[in-house]
Design a protein around this motif. Structure first.
Motif, PDB file in Angstrom:
ATOM      1  N   LEU A 149      45.391  44.524  -0.046  1.00 57.37           N
ATOM      2  CA  LEU A 149      45.592  45.569  -1.056  1.00 57.37           C
ATOM      3  C   LEU A 149      46.261  45.111  -2.357  1.00 57.37           C
ATOM      4  O   LEU A 149      45.740  45.395  -3.435  1.00 57.37           O
ATOM      5  CB  LEU A 149      46.387  46.681  -0.360  1.00 57.37           C
ATOM      6  CG  LEU A 149      46.655  48.024  -0.956  1.00 57.37           C
ATOM      7  CD1 LEU A 149      46.844  48.999   0.186  1.00 57.37           C
ATOM      8  CD2 LEU A 149      47.870  48.001  -1.835  1.00 57.37           C
ATOM      9  N   GLU A 206      42.653  51.355  -1.364  1.00 56.44           N
ATOM     10  CA  GLU A 206      43.692  51.351  -2.395  1.00 56.44           C
ATOM     11  C   GLU A 206      43.826  49.938  -2.925  1.00 56.44           C
ATOM     12  O   GLU A 206      43.637  48.965  -2.180  1.00 56.44           O
ATOM     13  CB  GLU A 206      45.045  51.713  -1.785  1.00 56.44           C
ATOM     14  CG  GLU A 206      45.345  53.175  -1.689  1.00 56.44           C
ATOM     15  CD  GLU A 206      46.670  53.330  -0.968  1.00 56.44           C
ATOM     16  OE1 GLU A 206      47.697  53.307  -1.654  1.00 56.44           O
ATOM     17  OE2 GLU A 206      46.662  53.433   0.257  1.00 56.44           O
ATOM     18  N   LEU A 264      34.710  41.954  12.373  1.00 59.08           N
ATOM     19  CA  LEU A 264      35.765  42.960  12.335  1.00 59.08           C
ATOM     20  C   LEU A 264      35.555  43.760  11.056  1.00 59.08           C
ATOM     21  O   LEU A 264      35.336  43.182   9.990  1.00 59.08           O
ATOM     22  CB  LEU A 264      37.126  42.258  12.307  1.00 59.08           C
ATOM     23  CG  LEU A 264      38.342  43.129  12.065  1.00 59.08           C
ATOM     24  CD1 LEU A 264      38.550  44.079  13.244  1.00 59.08           C
ATOM     25  CD2 LEU A 264      39.565  42.253  11.874  1.00 59.08           C
ATOM     26  N   ILE A 293      37.027  46.384   8.309  1.00 58.27           N
ATOM     27  CA  ILE A 293      38.159  47.152   7.787  1.00 58.27           C
ATOM     28  C   ILE A 293      37.770  47.748   6.439  1.00 58.27           C
ATOM     29  O   ILE A 293      36.896  47.231   5.737  1.00 58.27           O
ATOM     30  CB  ILE A 293      39.461  46.318   7.665  1.00 58.27           C
ATOM     31  CG1 ILE A 293      39.305  45.220   6.610  1.00 58.27           C
ATOM     32  CG2 ILE A 293      39.885  45.746   8.996  1.00 58.27           C
ATOM     33  CD1 ILE A 293      40.629  44.608   6.231  1.00 58.27           C
ATOM     34  N   GLU A 294      38.387  48.834   6.107  1.00 56.01           N
ATOM     35  CA  GLU A 294      38.096  49.484   4.830  1.00 56.01           C
ATOM     36  C   GLU A 294      39.340  49.513   3.973  1.00 56.01           C
ATOM     37  O   GLU A 294      40.431  49.841   4.451  1.00 56.01           O
ATOM     38  CB  GLU A 294      37.581  50.913   5.033  1.00 56.01           C
ATOM     39  CG  GLU A 294      37.170  51.532   3.699  1.00 56.01           C
ATOM     40  CD  GLU A 294      36.430  52.844   3.823  1.00 56.01           C
ATOM     41  OE1 GLU A 294      36.479  53.435   4.906  1.00 56.01           O
ATOM     42  OE2 GLU A 294      35.837  53.273   2.815  1.00 56.01           O
ATOM     43  N   ILE A 295      39.156  49.151   2.728  1.00 55.26           N
ATOM     44  CA  ILE A 295      40.272  49.125   1.782  1.00 55.26           C
ATOM     45  C   ILE A 295      40.010  50.184   0.715  1.00 55.26           C
ATOM     46  O   ILE A 295      38.973  50.159   0.054  1.00 55.26           O
ATOM     47  CB  ILE A 295      40.420  47.719   1.182  1.00 55.26           C
ATOM     48  CG1 ILE A 295      40.768  46.785   2.352  1.00 55.26           C
ATOM     49  CG2 ILE A 295      41.494  47.675   0.121  1.00 55.26           C
ATOM     50  CD1 ILE A 295      40.777  45.366   2.040  1.00 55.26           C
ATOM     51  N   TRP A 338      43.817  43.422  -4.743  1.00 55.48           N
ATOM     52  CA  TRP A 338      42.600  44.094  -5.203  1.00 55.48           C
ATOM     53  C   TRP A 338      42.913  44.809  -6.505  1.00 55.48           C
ATOM     54  O   TRP A 338      43.490  45.880  -6.516  1.00 55.48           O
ATOM     55  CB  TRP A 338      42.076  45.076  -4.142  1.00 55.48           C
ATOM     56  CG  TRP A 338      40.758  45.652  -4.543  1.00 55.48           C
ATOM     57  CD1 TRP A 338      39.772  45.052  -5.252  1.00 55.48           C
ATOM     58  CD2 TRP A 338      40.292  46.973  -4.256  1.00 55.48           C
ATOM     59  NE1 TRP A 338      38.716  45.913  -5.413  1.00 55.48           N
ATOM     60  CE2 TRP A 338      39.010  47.096  -4.811  1.00 55.48           C
ATOM     61  CE3 TRP A 338      40.837  48.063  -3.565  1.00 55.48           C
ATOM     62  CZ2 TRP A 338      38.270  48.258  -4.728  1.00 55.48           C
ATOM     63  CZ3 TRP A 338      40.093  49.217  -3.477  1.00 55.48           C
ATOM     64  CH2 TRP A 338      38.814  49.310  -4.050  1.00 55.48           C
ATOM     65  N   GLU A 355      34.150  42.021   7.911  1.00 61.44           N
ATOM     66  CA  GLU A 355      33.470  42.739   6.835  1.00 61.44           C
ATOM     67  C   GLU A 355      34.455  43.728   6.232  1.00 61.44           C
ATOM     68  O   GLU A 355      34.940  44.621   6.930  1.00 61.44           O
ATOM     69  CB  GLU A 355      32.245  43.492   7.366  1.00 61.44           C
ATOM     70  CG  GLU A 355      31.026  42.598   7.475  1.00 61.44           C
ATOM     71  CD  GLU A 355      29.775  43.364   7.842  1.00 61.44           C
ATOM     72  OE1 GLU A 355      28.822  42.706   8.283  1.00 61.44           O
ATOM     73  OE2 GLU A 355      29.766  44.601   7.703  1.00 61.44           O
ATOM     74  N   MET A 356      34.776  43.539   4.991  1.00 58.93           N
ATOM     75  CA  MET A 356      35.729  44.428   4.321  1.00 58.93           C
ATOM     76  C   MET A 356      34.966  45.346   3.369  1.00 58.93           C
ATOM     77  O   MET A 356      34.200  44.887   2.527  1.00 58.93           O
ATOM     78  CB  MET A 356      36.759  43.637   3.536  1.00 58.93           C
ATOM     79  CG  MET A 356      37.650  42.775   4.418  1.00 58.93           C
ATOM     80  SD  MET A 356      39.053  42.186   3.478  1.00 58.93           S
ATOM     81  CE  MET A 356      39.595  40.866   4.555  1.00 58.93           C
ATOM     82  N   THR A 357      35.215  46.615   3.524  1.00 56.77           N
ATOM     83  CA  THR A 357      34.631  47.602   2.625  1.00 56.77           C
ATOM     84  C   THR A 357      35.675  47.948   1.567  1.00 56.77           C
ATOM     85  O   THR A 357      36.797  48.313   1.902  1.00 56.77           O
ATOM     86  CB  THR A 357      34.236  48.866   3.399  1.00 56.77           C
ATOM     87  OG1 THR A 357      33.293  48.498   4.401  1.00 56.77           O
ATOM     88  CG2 THR A 357      33.615  49.912   2.469  1.00 56.77           C
ATOM     89  N   PHE A 358      35.321  47.788   0.318  1.00 60.61           N
ATOM     90  CA  PHE A 358      36.233  48.127  -0.783  1.00 60.61           C
ATOM     91  C   PHE A 358      35.733  49.408  -1.434  1.00 60.61           C
ATOM     92  O   PHE A 358      34.713  49.405  -2.118  1.00 60.61           O
ATOM     93  CB  PHE A 358      36.286  46.995  -1.803  1.00 60.61           C
ATOM     94  CG  PHE A 358      36.992  45.767  -1.297  1.00 60.61           C
ATOM     95  CD1 PHE A 358      36.338  44.863  -0.477  1.00 60.61           C
ATOM     96  CD2 PHE A 358      38.319  45.516  -1.635  1.00 60.61           C
ATOM     97  CE1 PHE A 358      36.985  43.736  -0.002  1.00 60.61           C
ATOM     98  CE2 PHE A 358      38.970  44.390  -1.168  1.00 60.61           C
ATOM     99  CZ  PHE A 358      38.311  43.492  -0.347  1.00 60.61           C
ATOM    100  N   ASN A 359      36.452  50.462  -1.202  1.00 60.96           N
ATOM    101  CA  ASN A 359      36.056  51.775  -1.722  1.00 60.96           C
ATOM    102  C   ASN A 359      37.027  52.194  -2.836  1.00 60.96           C
ATOM    103  O   ASN A 359      38.171  52.521  -2.560  1.00 60.96           O
ATOM    104  CB  ASN A 359      36.079  52.788  -0.576  1.00 60.96           C
ATOM    105  CG  ASN A 359      35.667  54.172  -1.032  1.00 60.96           C
ATOM    106  OD1 ASN A 359      35.532  54.427  -2.228  1.00 60.96           O
ATOM    107  ND2 ASN A 359      35.462  55.061  -0.087  1.00 60.96           N
TER     108      ASN A 359
END
Lengths: 172, 236, 444
Positions: B145, C36, C30, C32-34, B148, B225-229
């Motif tokens: 965090l 912020e 794995l 994860i959702e970010i 980003w 897998e990272m989702t950036f919303n």
């Protein structure tokens, strides 16, 4: 005094500059109202002479004030303008330029339009009082030429004005 | 068994195998396509020469031009060198090392294809591999965090959610070359590329010294897998 | 035989499948959702560009500084001071020591070189790197021009970098025309001036013999419309920036005209005319020709501004009793009110991207610069002060410049800029007082 003599005096004492350009303010350094070369200058002629421009500006009153964002004439303004009209009806050697002004509390374009409305309100009143329409021109200054420079209502009240400026070249 | 059912079985199994392979990140070799010509060049015009520069900034040099000196490359590319009246922008081929392909470009189209084909979610992990606890996952999220940075993203990129895949080393560091865009929604390809670049910076920067992840569960976080919303990051 | 082949084939496929799913079981990603993150300036390093020959040293340093200043001025970037650098860049083409730049948290690295030829031409080339991804962002780029235009080349480099990182077009290689003011508050002398967007290279376009107001650029940036009291009355003039030649826009003597603005194709001017105290909006061809009256109401209609597609005009009117914003077809016709918040709205300006309208708002004795969508929704105030007015858009529609006047007898105007998120309020450096800025398009 007859009209031609009066007109001559006028030209002699003030020169022609004021006649050709109604922009008393635009001219470089000499933009101070008290030293502008306008015909309303009290130093130009004796204030005691009831036919002098200085008598017009100081005794009759050459300006009327407006309420915030208003261009309608107050009873006081009407009284002053009635005096101006009767003076102008007697002193027909002068043409008139009515300057409209606004205080600094407004956007530039709107203030320009508002001051045009104020000048026009004066023009219409004077015409209704018998002044020939072709003797009167108006110029809006918006907030470009405040008289008082503080940022308070006491100054704003004096800046929301329409000033009747005498010019040579009136039709008699 | 008659022939027909066997053929059907074969087709089903093949399809299954392929989708499983896709789920693991297998990608067929991609085409080194020509860069898109977005701005037509008008020779003998200063404005045009400037846009030529923009073109080169945006578009990767096609492989068939990579070996040529820049001026010749540009001549081949555009037909004629621009008039050098005021400003003469031209592409500079990378010096020294070979040109590194931009991992972002090209992946976008791939991700679109994937999205169209409907990505098969990965199977449930085998019981012998311990899962990450909620707290461990949160710790990872909180670790990414602060890196980003949505500050340089334009409004369209701020509308774009990107999914970034990354392979991890055992010490918790992301493998820089492994980062790729596997999906996006809400914006154009170009916006997704910028959003991906910001996400990539986040993963790599904050993971420079390794993320705090349990080594016994390495198999579980080897691929992330990272989702950036960015929904909450938009201007007011 | 055929049966055997089929069997073998089926078994092979089955085996492959088992192997793949087995591997997938162990390696399923794995997820994860970010949701912020942070909003902060992106740190970049811009080591002084390398001089490619003797005589380019000073220029190389100056160009690097202008590029860095451009980027920092957006509020989106932060420059890492050279004192913190571990690596020195000794050659434009040598490989980048990424670890050295990572160590000082330089997320973007700009390297470049400047050469000067004997005939007075300058070449500037640069590369941009994403340090943490360890790759070059886009290709390098080279600009060539005359030594006199070195600032423009620096701005072009900065525009390219800004565009590559943010995805938005830049705005650094642009100019601002404004009114330079001197003298006391009740006797201001005004003259038109033009400068680079960052305040450099100021040139005066008129003398201060008459009041001048609100200059506006043509869409190509080579001409300026403005209001002048040259005849004693406010009237519209057209000025050619290159030759500084002016001409009055065809009108009768004594007509009061003001608030001009070009149409997006540069062929038409829309403006206000005051007749008998009533101000309405008109349009006419810039080359001269018949006026078309677009509004006819007894109220004040002024400050018109075209939409970028040329199809609509946003303007202010007090027909409702207070100053509000309205949109009408560019040929005139029924106007739709778009401002409904508390207070008064004026000086609307359509953004070059077409999505927003910037305006001045007066409410409870304060002035604000704000933006709203073109239908009036999502109003957002970006500034607040004693007197803010007259917004103008940067070429990319991301930044707004405006006039801020300070309070009191010694009050004077200066130019400020703010980005459309309301962040990064900055004073634009001018020598002396300045008002009524108008931003040019990006220069060719």
């Amino acid at each position: 005094m007859t009209h031609p003599i009066k007109a001559l005096l006028l030209i002699a004492s003030l020169g022609l500059a004021a006649c050709t350009s109604p922009d008393r303010f635009g001219g470089g350094n000499s933009v101070d109202l008290n030293n502008s070369g306008g015909l309303n200058d009290p130093n130009a002629m004796g204030a005691g002479d009831a036919t002098s421009p200085s008598y017009f500006s100081s005794t009759i009153g050459d300006r009327v004030l407006f309420a915030v964002d208003e261009s309608t004439l107050s009873p006081e303004a009407r009284q002053i303008l009635t005096g101006q009209a009767s003076w102008l009806n007697q002193n027909t050697a002068y043409a008139i330029l009515v300057e409209g002004h606004a205080d600094e509390q407004g956007t530039r374009e709107y203030n320009l339009a508002l001051s045009a409305k104020r000048a026009s309100a004066v023009q219409q009143f004077l015409v209704a009082q018998g002044i020939a329409g072709n003797r009167i021109r108006t110029v809006p200054y918006g907030k470009e030429r405040p008289l008082e420079i503080c940022s308070e209502e006491s100054c704003y009240a004096k800046n929301r004005r329409a000033v009747t400026v005498l010019q040579a070249g009136g039709t008699s | 068994m008659t022939r027909a059912p066997r053929m059907i079985l074969c087709i089903v199994i093949t399809g299954w195998a392929c989708s499983a392979a896709f789920a693991q990140g297998y990608r067929p070799p991609r085409n080194a396509g020509l860069p898109e010509l977005r701005h037509a060049a008008r020779p003998s015009n200063d404005l045009a020469t400037y846009w030529v520069g923009f073109l080169f900034l945006n578009a990767p040099v096609p492989q068939y031009l990579a070996g040529f000196p820049p001026v010749i490359a540009m001549w081949l590319f555009l037909g004629a060198p621009p008039d050098p009246k005021v400003f003469t922008p031209m592409a500079i081929t990378p010096g020294a090392g070979a040109r590194e392909p931009d991992p972002a470009s090209g992946e976008i189209g791939q991700a679109v294809d994937d999205a169209l084909q409907g990505r098969t979610p990965g199977p449930v992990p085998a019981p012998e591999t311990p899962s990450l606890t909620r707290a461990q996952q949160d710790r990872l999220r909180l670790a990414v965090l602060p890196c980003w940075n949505a500050g340089v993203l334009d409004s369209e990129a701020l509308m774009t959610t990107v999914v970034v895949a990354v392979s991890m080393h055992r010490d918790g560091r992301p493998e820089p070359g492994s980062l790729r865009l596997v999906g996006f929604s809400g914006g154009s390809d170009a916006a997704a590329r910028r959003a991906f670049e910001a996400a990539r910076r986040a993963i790599l920067r904050c993971g420079a010294n390794g993320y705090d992840l349990p080594i016994e569960a390495y198999e579980r976080w080897r691929e992330i897998e990272m989702t950036f919303n960015p929904e909450s990051m938009r201007i007011e | 035989m055929t049966r055997l082949v089929n069997l073998v084939l089926s078994l092979m496929l089955a085996a492959t499948l088992v192997g793949l799913t087995g591997a997938a079981r162990a390696q399923g990603p794995l997820r994860i959702e970010i949701t912020e993150g942070v909003i902060e300036p992106l740190p970049f390093a811009a080591p002084a560009f390398l001089p490619e020959n003797a005589g380019a040293e000073t220029l190389a340093v100056q160009i690097t500084q202008v590029i860095a200043d451009d980027l920092v001025g957006t509020g989106l970037f932060r420059e890492i001071p050279a004192g913190a650098f571990i690596s020195t860049v000794t050659s434009f083409s040598s490989p980048v020591q990424y670890s050295d730049w990572k160590a000082i948290n330089a997320q973007a690295l700009i390297t470049g070189a400047v050469g000067v030829t004997s005939d007075g031409r300058v070449t500037v080339k640069f590369r941009l790197f994403d340090v943490f991804a360890e790759n070059q962002l886009g290709d390098g780029l080279q600009f060539a021009g005359t030594t006199a235009s070195w600032r423009r080349m620096a701005h072009k480099v900065a525009d390219a970098i800004y565009q590559r990182i943010t995805g938005e077009g830049g705005y650094f290689d642009s100019r601002v025309v404004f009114v330079s003011e001197t003298g006391p508050k009740n006797a201001r002398r005004k003259r038109l001036a033009i400068m680079d967007y960052d305040g450099a290279n100021v040139q005066f376009l008129t003398d201060s013999s008459s009041i001048v107001l609100a200059p506006r650029f043509s869409p190509t940036g080579d001409r300026v419309l403005y209001t002048s009291y040259e005849t004693g009355f406010p009237q519209i003039y057209l000025l050619d920036v290159e030759t500084v030649g002016t001409r009055s826009l065809g009108q009768q003597t004594g007509t009061l005209t003001f608030a001009p603005r070009f149409s997006p194709d540069g062929s038409t001017v829309v403006y206000s005319v005051s007749q008998g105290g009533n101000s309405d909006i008109y349009r006419m061809p810039v080359q001269g020709g018949p006026e078309t009256r677009l509004t006819s109401t007894p109220s004040i209609e002024t400050a018109p501004s075209f939409s970028p597609d040329g199809g609509s005009i946003v303007f202010e009117s007090d027909r409702s009793g207070t100053q509000q914003l309205y949109v009408m077809p560019a040929s005139g016709g029924e106007a739709t009110r778009i401002s409904f918040g508390a207070g008064r709205y004026g000086t609307p300006v359509w953004s070059p991207r077409g999505d927003l309208i910037a305006f001045t708002k007066q409410n409870k004795g304060r002035f604000h610069i704000g933006v709203m969508r073109v239908d009036g929704s999502e109003e957002r105030l970006l500034t607040a002060s004693f007197l803010d007015e007259g917004p103008t858009w940067s070429p990319n529609g991301r930044v707004i410049m405006f006039t801020r006047e300070s309070q009191g007898a010694s009050g004077a105007p200066s130019l400020y800029s703010v980005d459309i998120s309301g962040r990064n309020l900055r004073r634009v450096p001018t020598e002396g007082a300045a008002s009524d800025p108008a931003w040019s398009p990006l220069l060719p």
